[in-house]
Enzyme design. Structure first.
Site, PDB file in Angstrom:
ATOM      1  N   ASP A  12      38.132  33.225  45.518  1.00  0.00           N
ATOM      2  CA  ASP A  12      38.219  34.406  44.665  1.00  0.00           C
ATOM      3  C   ASP A  12      36.993  34.373  43.748  1.00  0.00           C
ATOM      4  OD1 ASP A  12      38.618  36.158  42.578  1.00  0.00           O
ATOM      5  OD2 ASP A  12      40.708  35.604  42.217  1.00  0.00           O
ATOM      6  N   LYS A  44      33.159  44.446  38.070  1.00  0.00           N
ATOM      7  CA  LYS A  44      32.891  43.325  37.155  1.00  0.00           C
ATOM      8  C   LYS A  44      31.410  42.933  37.213  1.00  0.00           C
ATOM      9  CE  LYS A  44      37.525  41.345  37.672  1.00  0.00           C
ATOM     10  NZ  LYS A  44      38.242  41.619  36.421  1.00  0.00           N
ATOM     11  N   CYS A  63      46.687  38.059  33.110  1.00  0.00           N
ATOM     12  CA  CYS A  63      47.159  38.019  34.504  1.00  0.00           C
ATOM     13  C   CYS A  63      47.135  36.586  35.039  1.00  0.00           C
ATOM     14  CB  CYS A  63      46.347  38.937  35.410  1.00  0.00           C
ATOM     15  SG  CYS A  63      46.371  40.644  34.893  1.00  0.00           S
TER      16      CYS A  63
END
Ligand code: 7TS
Length: 399
Positions: A192, A218, A356
């Site tokens: 990730d 991002k 998160c």
């Protein structure tokens, strides 16, 4: 990196009468003029659908869309351009693998190895795919325990899914070493890269990762665009995740067959204008030079860490030796949401909450924390303003 802030129009505004200090780029980065102009130009001149027309406009749209794919291939050093799949974001990239790879490889008792510091989007898709999670512990500093990692493999392990850099701790994980450990056991690895791309130099062939996921938004690009890099051999064997237009070879009511990579995974009209806009962001990253970006963000990280550490009652969560520009902290006696609210009144954008990463909050036995995250447009002045505002917070709460 001098004057780069001037290229980001949103950063010129006042919030509550104070100049905006944007310290929330891990959440989403701001967009430079070149990205906004590229999208405006595309819609004003070249817009059509891609891969499905013989018109001049369709040809231009397709060329611009595919140029972004080529640029990403170069930046990641992927072997083939068709190993780059466009998705809507990191979340969809991981869900694609969980569904497509999971569907063909997972059985009732399959296990996926993740770490304690994963974002929910690298936890929940594996659970939805029916896998049991084996979790790599971390030290108090926020460093992966490699010995414990190696002991988690079993004959039920189907995949390792690990973040390159933590969105809370900032820790840069030793993914090359972790990939070698997994490959020695013939287990593929998904990385990730949501918090790594545009902050680190990347080479997917050198890392030898099997999948690499990240989001354009991002990395100074538009929202709604993500990337999944996958090794050709694995992608070829995976069934499509979504069905629809552009991904088929032939369709009858009895049976459909699929086209090759990468379009097999790109059913439906993609986010063309935003992919085109992302190209401009990638060019900007290239022109700044990733080594300069790393140096700039490292200097800011060092300065901010030193200065924040001097604030009484403030504890930094995540003190690994190798970090991206992310600093999370708690301040004794003040709730993180109150801190973020007061900072916002001072024109300073940070994020407060669980980010998160609820299992990570549990690991540190905190309900939430404040996070400051850095990007190319940040300056030492931004850090000074942050620290003054935090002293104000201490004054208000008498801590
Ligand atoms: N993985 C990591 C490590 C992330 O930080 C994020 C988003 C995602 C995956 C999901 O990315 P998306 O673009 O698909 O949403 N992280 C954050 C954050 O830290 N604050 O807001 C979003």
């Amino acid at each position: 990196m001098n004057n780069i802030k001037a290229d980001f129009p949103i950063l010129k505004q006042m919030i509550h009468g104070k100049p905006l200090v944007y310290l929330d780029s891990s959440n989403t980065s701001q967009k430079p003029n070149v990205v906004l102009e590229a999208m405006q130009h595309y819609y004003s001149n070249d817009h059509s659908n891609v891969h499905r027309g013989i018109t001049v406009l369709s040809g231009r749209a397709t060329e611009r869309y595919e140029n972004t794919r080529k640029k990403i291939q170069t930046m990641l050093n992927a072997k083939h351009v068709y190993e780059i799949i466009f998705t809507s974001g990191t979340t969809e990239s991981i869900n694609l693998v969980a569904n497509s790879y999971g569907r063909t490889h997972f059985t009732a008792d399959s296990e996926v190895i993740v770490s304690t510091m994963e974002h929910h989007s690298n936890i929940v898709p594996w659970q939805l795919a029916g896998a049991k999670l084996k979790v790599i512990p971390i030290t108090d500093a926020g460093v992966i325990d490699l010995k414990a990692y190696a002991s988690l493999f079993s004959d039920k392990t189907k995949l390792v899914a690990i973040t390159h850099a933590s969105n809370v701790l900032g820790t840069i994980n030793p993914i090359k070493e972790m990939i070698q450990i997994a490959h020695a056991r013939h287990i593929p690895v998904l990385v990730d890269g949501a918090q790594a791309f545009s902050h680190m130099s990347l080479d997917v062939q050198d890392l030898d990762c099997d999948f690499y996921a990240f989001s354009a938004h991002k990395a100074y690009g538009p929202t709604g665009v993500g990337v999944l890099y996958g090794k050709e051999a694995l992608l070829k064997k995976m069934a499509p995740f979504k069905g629809g237009g552009a991904m088929i070879e032939s369709v009858t009511f009895e049976k459909s067959t699929f086209t090759g990579l990468p379009l097999k995974f790109e059913a439906g009209t993609p986010n063309i204008a935003n992919v085109v806009g992302f190209h401009a962001a990638l060019e900007l990253i290239e022109s700044m030079g990733i080594e300069n970006i790393i140096q700039h963000e490292r200097a800011l990280l060092q300065y901010a860490t030193d200065k924040l550490s001097k604030i009484l009652g403030l504890t930094i969560i995540g003190t690994a030796p190798h970090k991206v520009g992310v600093i999370s902290f708690i301040l004794e006696g003040v709730h993180p949401h109150d801190i973020a609210t007061i900072l916002d009144h001072e024109g300073i954008s940070v994020r407060a909450g669980h980010h998160c990463a609820m299992p990570l909050m549990e690991r540190y036995r905190i309900p939430a924390c404040v996070r400051v995250s850095l990007a190319v447009y940040n300056t030492m002045d931004d850090i000074d303003l942050l620290c003054s505002a935090l002293e104000k917070v201490r004054g208000i709460f008498h801590v």
